[in-house]
Structure formats: structure tokens, C-alpha cells
Write a protein that holds these residues in place. Structure first.
Motif, PDB file in Angstrom:
ATOM      1  N   LEU A   1       0.892  -1.312  -0.044  1.00  0.00           N
ATOM      2  CA  LEU A   1       0.220  -0.251   0.035  1.00  0.00           C
ATOM      3  C   LEU A   1       0.917   1.276   0.058  1.00  0.00           C
ATOM      4  O   LEU A   1       2.080   0.976   0.233  1.00  0.00           O
ATOM      5  CB  LEU A   1      -0.889  -0.096   1.183  1.00  0.00           C
ATOM      6  N   GLY A   2       0.217   2.236  -0.020  1.00  0.00           N
ATOM      7  CA  GLY A   2       0.902   3.591   0.084  1.00  0.00           C
ATOM      8  C   GLY A   2       1.306   3.960   1.609  1.00  0.00           C
ATOM      9  O   GLY A   2       0.743   3.320   2.455  1.00  0.00           O
ATOM     10  N   TRP A   3       2.393   4.773   1.893  1.00  0.00           N
ATOM     11  CA  TRP A   3       2.439   4.903   2.999  1.00  0.00           C
ATOM     12  C   TRP A   3       2.312   6.626   3.541  1.00  0.00           C
ATOM     13  O   TRP A   3       2.874   7.431   2.670  1.00  0.00           O
ATOM     14  CB  TRP A   3       3.975   4.601   3.578  1.00  0.00           C
ATOM     15  N   ASN A   4       1.791   7.000   4.694  1.00  0.00           N
ATOM     16  CA  ASN A   4       1.805   8.328   5.025  1.00  0.00           C
ATOM     17  C   ASN A   4       2.888   8.958   5.290  1.00  0.00           C
ATOM     18  O   ASN A   4       3.783   8.392   5.702  1.00  0.00           O
ATOM     19  CB  ASN A   4       0.864   8.143   6.194  1.00  0.00           C
ATOM     20  N   LEU A   5       2.880  10.328   5.129  1.00  0.00           N
ATOM     21  CA  LEU A   5       4.119  11.229   5.324  1.00  0.00           C
ATOM     22  C   LEU A   5       4.384  11.472   6.847  1.00  0.00           C
ATOM     23  O   LEU A   5       5.392  11.662   7.357  1.00  0.00           O
ATOM     24  CB  LEU A   5       3.704  12.452   4.593  1.00  0.00           C
ATOM     25  N   ASP A   6       3.190  11.149   7.597  1.00  0.00           N
ATOM     26  CA  ASP A   6       3.464  11.209   9.075  1.00  0.00           C
ATOM     27  C   ASP A   6       3.390  10.081   9.842  1.00  0.00           C
ATOM     28  O   ASP A   6       3.044   9.969  10.939  1.00  0.00           O
ATOM     29  CB  ASP A   6       2.331  12.308   9.702  1.00  0.00           C
ATOM     30  N   ILE A   7       3.947   8.975   9.250  1.00  0.00           N
ATOM     31  CA  ILE A   7       3.826   7.605   9.976  1.00  0.00           C
ATOM     32  C   ILE A   7       5.249   7.029  10.429  1.00  0.00           C
ATOM     33  O   ILE A   7       5.283   6.130  11.103  1.00  0.00           O
ATOM     34  CB  ILE A   7       3.017   6.624   9.180  1.00  0.00           C
ATOM     35  N   CYS A   8       6.468   7.790  10.283  1.00  0.00           N
ATOM     36  CA  CYS A   8       7.668   7.285  10.413  1.00  0.00           C
ATOM     37  C   CYS A   8       7.908   7.660  12.132  1.00  0.00           C
ATOM     38  O   CYS A   8       7.316   8.536  12.791  1.00  0.00           O
ATOM     39  CB  CYS A   8       8.533   7.748   9.491  1.00  0.00           C
ATOM     40  N   MET A   9       8.913   6.650  12.525  1.00  0.00           N
ATOM     41  CA  MET A   9       9.303   7.018  13.961  1.00  0.00           C
ATOM     42  C   MET A   9      11.040   7.032  13.762  1.00  0.00           C
ATOM     43  O   MET A   9      11.395   6.638  12.946  1.00  0.00           O
ATOM     44  CB  MET A   9       8.880   5.693  14.898  1.00  0.00           C
ATOM     45  N   GLY A  10      11.503   7.299  15.015  1.00  0.00           N
ATOM     46  CA  GLY A  10      12.810   7.324  15.021  1.00  0.00           C
ATOM     47  C   GLY A  10      13.315   8.992  15.174  1.00  0.00           C
ATOM     48  O   GLY A  10      14.791   9.025  15.336  1.00  0.00           O
ATOM     49  N   ALA A  11      12.534   9.650  15.454  1.00  0.00           N
ATOM     50  CA  ALA A  11      12.683  11.287  15.956  1.00  0.00           C
ATOM     51  C   ALA A  11      11.894  11.664  16.984  1.00  0.00           C
ATOM     52  O   ALA A  11      10.660  11.392  16.860  1.00  0.00           O
ATOM     53  CB  ALA A  11      12.901  12.133  14.557  1.00  0.00           C
ATOM     54  N   ALA A  12      12.187  12.572  17.783  1.00  0.00           N
ATOM     55  CA  ALA A  12      11.520  13.226  18.889  1.00  0.00           C
ATOM     56  C   ALA A  12      11.752  14.628  19.186  1.00  0.00           C
ATOM     57  O   ALA A  12      13.068  14.780  18.977  1.00  0.00           O
ATOM     58  CB  ALA A  12      11.241  12.496  19.935  1.00  0.00           C
ATOM     59  N   VAL A  13      10.705  15.469  19.171  1.00  0.00           N
ATOM     60  CA  VAL A  13      11.001  17.024  19.523  1.00  0.00           C
ATOM     61  C   VAL A  13      10.765  17.352  21.084  1.00  0.00           C
ATOM     62  O   VAL A  13       9.520  17.168  21.414  1.00  0.00           O
ATOM     63  CB  VAL A  13      10.211  17.540  18.462  1.00  0.00           C
ATOM     64  N   ASP A  14      11.590  18.140  21.650  1.00  0.00           N
ATOM     65  CA  ASP A  14      11.196  18.681  22.667  1.00  0.00           C
ATOM     66  C   ASP A  14      11.214  19.991  22.594  1.00  0.00           C
ATOM     67  O   ASP A  14      12.252  20.758  22.451  1.00  0.00           O
ATOM     68  CB  ASP A  14      12.381  18.264  23.898  1.00  0.00           C
ATOM     69  N   THR A  15      10.069  20.936  22.679  1.00  0.00           N
ATOM     70  CA  THR A  15       9.844  22.328  22.368  1.00  0.00           C
ATOM     71  C   THR A  15      10.333  22.861  23.615  1.00  0.00           C
ATOM     72  O   THR A  15      10.543  24.252  23.515  1.00  0.00           O
ATOM     73  CB  THR A  15       8.464  22.527  22.237  1.00  0.00           C
ATOM     74  N   GLU A  16      10.412  22.238  24.717  1.00  0.00           N
ATOM     75  CA  GLU A  16      10.735  23.008  25.919  1.00  0.00           C
ATOM     76  C   GLU A  16      12.495  23.218  25.967  1.00  0.00           C
ATOM     77  O   GLU A  16      12.622  24.533  26.372  1.00  0.00           O
ATOM     78  CB  GLU A  16      10.409  22.383  27.289  1.00  0.00           C
ATOM     79  N   THR A  17      13.285  22.422  25.645  1.00  0.00           N
ATOM     80  CA  THR A  17      14.634  22.772  25.532  1.00  0.00           C
ATOM     81  C   THR A  17      14.892  22.777  24.190  1.00  0.00           C
ATOM     82  O   THR A  17      16.338  22.768  23.928  1.00  0.00           O
ATOM     83  CB  THR A  17      15.308  21.478  26.256  1.00  0.00           C
ATOM     84  N   ASP A  18      14.024  22.963  22.986  1.00  0.00           N
ATOM     85  CA  ASP A  18      14.339  23.236  21.905  1.00  0.00           C
ATOM     86  C   ASP A  18      15.500  21.857  21.259  1.00  0.00           C
ATOM     87  O   ASP A  18      16.359  22.130  20.658  1.00  0.00           O
ATOM     88  CB  ASP A  18      15.266  24.348  21.499  1.00  0.00           C
ATOM     89  N   THR A  19      15.260  20.630  21.644  1.00  0.00           N
ATOM     90  CA  THR A  19      16.093  19.572  21.396  1.00  0.00           C
ATOM     91  C   THR A  19      15.315  18.678  20.184  1.00  0.00           C
ATOM     92  O   THR A  19      14.110  18.322  20.568  1.00  0.00           O
ATOM     93  CB  THR A  19      16.443  18.919  22.507  1.00  0.00           C
ATOM     94  N   LEU A  20      16.302  18.126  19.451  1.00  0.00           N
ATOM     95  CA  LEU A  20      15.687  17.217  18.453  1.00  0.00           C
ATOM     96  C   LEU A  20      16.391  15.908  18.541  1.00  0.00           C
ATOM     97  O   LEU A  20      17.754  15.909  18.670  1.00  0.00           O
ATOM     98  CB  LEU A  20      15.893  17.493  16.916  1.00  0.00           C
TER      99      LEU A  20
END
Length: 563
Positions: free
Chosen positions: A404-423
Motif C-alpha cells: 500500500l502507500g505510506w503516509n508522510l506522518d507515520i515514521c518513527m525515530g525522531a522526537a522533538v522537545d519544544t521546552e528545550t528546543d532539542t531534536l
């Protein structure tokens, strides 16, 4: 990463073939989207806390194998997938869903995967045991401080070739998934089936996450003919399993092929994107809101959540060339709010976060290509471009072997912390060992790298334990939560689990220890979707398959941990 909150665990594509692509250059595959983070804003029970979509960088946008009309040429399909995935296998975490072991209506079609869960030491001893008996046996061997196995599910259904599972979607105490021609809802507490909805044709697309009130809109094949156009829409209430409105997309307007489409939900709006497509419907009542974006540009796919982003391709001034853009779209009107121009010759691979926008890009093919990350401000202007140095960054897009096709927003392996501006991002896995028997099973390790989102500079890098990998899921309480895969069979007394790291790095600390006695079983969940919330975790396989009917029936599809 700001994604719409989901009740339950959190988790997230693959490149699509370009429309205006230069014949002399490789173009993305037919899927106009990429896997996004399954991490989403926290919600009750098993809700997904917000996180950016983490997916491997742009995947080759080549069409997946056509679904055979019958038979079981599993070896051929496995070989095709192996050729595509060679060198890019990733083990990570993401979303969790339940695959039915109930009646034959919940058909799950086996699809090529890494040698269909190769037999590993200890993994075959539980075959033909009931899921309850297997869980009980595992729990007898758990040590102090280890969580118990709450329940295990097996497929239990003889499926046609290639059964992709879409979802999971969580609302209240129910987790739902769609597979083949059935959508089913299960109890989060014990995995028992709560409802099942039979569909007239195959499921061919679905958003990564539902609306806040538990509604989903799925795509269905128009019929079972060779055309296999994904142009039917069906709304479903995930709390009750009741079917709501349905609609048919008019393909004659663009005379296009709708076999591979990308779907996303933002607020009460569901969008359908793909080659030459852009459609939006109101989820609550099915009203068509808007169609193709104005101008000569065409949508590859959308990413949903608190903000709706679109990957767009436009004809360039040079003959047979294209320009790529990322646009923020008003989901209700289709109006473009801002535009970010992607660097020439680069493709949009995945959206790991839509708020703030964190985009994974790729130049060249998936294997041997160059990857990069673009972090944007809220107005679409460039914020930073993290510099990995000698590291190759890579995430996991669950189900990349799906037919099937894959959604653009379905991947894992990254996370964002907006409090400390850390990726937080994972590196590409490194092989560290292999089995001697056949089929050969290789073991890998990787690192987690932290970047300052304002400057793009690397803060630190933390290695995974030997023969294990770490996969960021989301940020919660100032720490990044990560799935730790089980080690190779030679490493005893160690299982997988959920780990945490603070913004300063250091040594990952355990949050939930999966029992070492479950490691053999957990290893059979190759490239799982992983969720964690409220002291529990769940692993699910995005594709069910087997080399034989018996293996397919016995395939473990989900395992839940926690006391």
C-alpha cells in the motif's frame, strides 16, 4: 512533535514517484507521502503524546508489487521486498494495534517481510501454544523489576498473499485496526475483540491517526478488478464500529490512477493526496470541502495533526524539471498559509513533526543517497539544518513492505522537545553480528543523537547497548522515551523495553523492562510498531505473512507488556 493527540500509545513514509520528474533522474515512488511520527500529544489511557513523525529518509518511490489474484507465491514476494529493503532494515517503535485471531473475517494478508520472522533460538518453542499459555509461560520466568506480558495475539487466519494492517487507532478503551476487508476494535485491557466491521472490498489507505472524538475515514478499492483504484471513502466510529457516511472520488476529473494515495486528518478534516490529487472532506458529515490546489502544482501527500502540511511538486523553468515545496494548508479551505522551497534535487521524505515543522529530506536513492533534516519556524522560514557530522541519521517507517502507500506522518525515530528546543534522532543501524544457521539473521546497534533545533549543532550522542537498538518515540516529562529492542539470542537475562534520556544525555534509564524470558518472542516482531503509555507498552507487526499456511496462522501479531 506536535501531532494530534491520540488515546493510546504513540507512533509514524515513503517517497512517491514524481509527476514532473526528469526521466533521466530517479523519482520518488508512487506514494506521495512518508511515514510520520506516531508520537502525538498525550491523551488518556493509551493516548499518543505529541511527537514528530520519525521515518527513514525519503524512500524510493517505486511501486510496490501488484497484488496477485490468487495463490501463495510468498517466496517471490519476499524476494522482491528483500531486494528493495536490503541494507535499510530498521527496528523501531511506533504505534500499536491488534490483529485479530478471531474469525476468518479479519483476514490479514501476509506480505513480504524479512524472511518472515526467521526462527531464532527459543522463538519456535512456543509454536502451537495458545497466546494465553505462551504469556503465562513467559511470566513464570520473569525476574524482579520486569513487567509481565499482559497478553499476546496470533493471526489465526489463513490469509491471501500480503495482508497489511493499518492503524492502530485508539479511542477510550478500544484500539482498532484495518486489514484486508475488515476493521476491528479490541479491548486495550485484555486484547479481546469488541467489534468487527466487514468491508465490501480491500482497505487501501487510511490516516495515521483519527479525529479527537474517535472517527476515522478509510480508503477502499473501487472493486476487486485489475484496476484497483482506491477511490471509495468510508467513515467509521471507532468506539462502536458503526459505519457512517461513504463517498466516491470522481477520478474522471483528473483521469488519474488512485491505487496509491496518502491520507491525513487535521481537526475535523480528512485529506486525500497522491499523484495529481488533493481532496478534502469533513469527517463528521462527509461534506466535500475542496479539491485540487490552485495553480500548476500538484500534491504528493499531506501530513496531519495540529497543523496540516503538504508535500508539493511544481513544474520548474527547466524542461522536464520539477521544484519541490512544503506548504502549510488551511485544512478547511485548502488555502496555502506559507510555502517553504526545498533545495534543488532534494525530495521530501517524511514529516517527523508538523508543529514545529521537522522535515526529513533525501537526495538520491534510499540506499546510497544523502539525507538531511530541515527544521522550520512557525511561519515556514528556515530555522536550522542539523549537521550530523559523520553520522547517518535514519528512522523507521512501519510497514514499508506493505503493498500500500505510506503516509508522510507515520515514521518513527525522531522526537522533538519544544521546552528545550532539542531534536532527538536515531542513526542508521550498524551490523554487529549474525547467526551461523540459515536463514542468516543479523544483529545491529545504533546511536541516539541530540541536536539544538535553533542552531542545528549536535549536543551529544548516546550509543545503544551491543546488539540492541534505540528508537525515540516521543518526549514526555522533559525526557525522550525510546524503545529498546531485545538483544541477540546469545545475550541472556536481557530483554527489550522502554528507556528514557534527559536533554543532557547520559546513560538511558529503564522506564519499563520487558522480561528477558520474553526476548525470543519479542524478536519475532521484526520492525514493530511500538506504543507506550501509562506504564504499558505494546508491539505490533504492520504486515502479516508466512512461508507456509501454518506459519502464517501461528504468526504473533501483537504483544502487550505492563503490570
Amino acid at each position: 512533535m506536535s501531532q494530534p493527540p491520540q488515546e493510546g500509545f504513540g507512533a509514524p513514509y515513503e517517497p512517491r514517484p514524481g509527476v514532473y520528474g526528469d526521466p533521466g533522474q530517479p523519482q520518488p515512488g508512487p506514494y506521495g507521502q512518508q511515514s510520520g511520527p506516531y508520537g502525538q500529544p498525550s491523551q488518556p489511557s493509551y493516548g499518543y503524546p505529541p511527537q514528530p513523525p520519525t521515518a527513514p529518509f525519503v524512500r524510493p518511490r517505486s511501486q510496490p508489487p501488484n497484488r496477485p489474484s490468487g495463490g501463495r507465491s510468498r517466496g517471490r514476494l519476499v524476494g522482491l521486498v528483500a531486494a528493495v529493503l536490503a541494507g535499510v532494515l530498521v527496528i523501531g517503535a511506533g504505534v500499536w494495534f491488534v490483529v485479530g485471531g478471531d474469525d476468518g473475517s479479519d483476514g490479514e494478508k501476509p506480505v513480504a517481510k524479512e524472511s518472515t520472522a526467521p526462527k531464532q533460538p527459543g522463538a519456535g518453542s512456543n509454536r502451537k501454544k495458545t497466546p494465553a499459555a505462551e504469556a503465562a509461560e513467559i511470566n513464570k520466568g520473569r525476574k524482579e523489576g520486569e513487567a509481565k506480558v499482559r497478553w499476546i495475539q496470533k493471526n489465526g487466519v489463513d490469509l491471501p498473499l500480503g495482508a497489511a494492517a493499518l492503524g492502530p487507532w485508539i479511542t477510550g478503551g478500544t484500539v482498532a485496526k484495518a486489514m484486508h476487508r475488515t476493521v476491528s476494535g479490541y479491548s486495550l485491557a485484555d486484547g479481546s475483540q469488541k467489534w468487527s466491521l466487514r468491508l465490501p472490498t480491500d482497505v487501501c489507505a487510511a490516516p495515521t491517526r483519527p479525529t479527537a472524538d474517535g472517527k476515522i475515514v478509510i480508503g477502499l478499492l473501487a472493486d476487486t478488478s485489475a484496476a484497483q483504484n482506491c477511490d471509495k471513502l468510508q467513515m467509521i466510529d471507532l468506539a462502536t464500529g458503526e459505519a457512517g457516511w461513504s463517498a466516491t472520488i470522481d477520478r474522471a476529473v483528473h483521469n488519474d490512477d488512485l491505487r496509491f494515495v496518502i491520507m491525513a486528518i487535521s481537526g475535523d478534516v480528512v485529506t486525500i493526496g497522491g499523484l495529481r490529487r488533493a481532496e478534502a472532506y469533513r469527517v463528521s458529515d462527509g461534506k466535500h470541502l475542496w479539491g485540487k490546489l490552485p495553480g500548476p502544482c500538484e500534491v504528493e501527500g499531506f501530513a496531519g495533526g495540529a497543523v496540516m502540511l503538504a508535500s508539493v511538486i511544481c513544474p520548474a523553468q527547466s524542461k522536464n524539471a520539477i521544484d519541490r515545496e512544503v506548504r502549510r494548508i488551511d485544512p478547511v479551505t485548502g488555502r496555502t498559509l506559507w510555502t517553504y522551497k526545498v533545495r534543488k534535487d532534494w525530495n521530501v521524505d517524511a514529516f517527523y513533526s508538523v508543529d514545529p515543522p521537522v522535515i526529513f529530506l533525501r537526495n538520491g536513492p534510499l540506499v546510497g543517497g544523502t539525507s538531511a533534516i530541515a527544521v522550520l519556524n512557525d511561519d515556514g522560514t528556515a530555522r536550522s539544518r542539523p549537521v550530523p557530522g559523520g553520522d547517518t541519521l535514519e528512522g523507521l517507517c512501519p510497514g514499508k513492505e506493505r503493498e500500500l502507500g505510506w503516509n508522510l506522518d507515520i515514521c518513527m525515530g525522531a522526537a522533538v522537545d519544544t521546552e528545550t528546543d532539542t531534536l532527538y534522532v536515531t542513526t542508521k543501524r550498524r551490523p554487529v553480528g549474525r547467526t551461523e544457521r540459515r536463514p542468516v539473521v543479523r544483529w545491529f546497534t545504533n546511536d541516539v543523537v541530540a541536536f539544538d533545533m535553533n542552531t542545528g549543532k549536535k549536543k551529544w550522542k548516546v550509543p545503544s547497548p551491543a546488539t540492541q537498538t534505540l528508537m525515540p518515540l516521543r518526549v514526555e516529562g522533559g525526557k525522550v522515551l525510546m524503545y529498546l529492542s531485545p538483544p541477540d539470542p546469545k545475550t541472556e537475562d536481557v530483554g527489550g523495553g522502554i528507556m528514557a534520556l534527559g536533554p543532557q544525555g547520559g546513560t538511558p534509564q529503564p522506564v519499563l523492562r520487558h522480561p528477558a524470558s520474553a526476548a525470543a518472542t519479542e524478536r519475532t516482531f521484526d520492525e514493530p510498531i511500538v506504543l507506550h503509555a501509562d506504564g504499558r507498552s505494546l508491539l505490533m507487526i504492520p504486515q502479516v505473512s508466512g512461508d507456509t499456511d501454518e506459519e502464517e496462522m501461528e504468526r504473533r501479531t501483537m504483544i502487550a507488556f505492563g503490570d
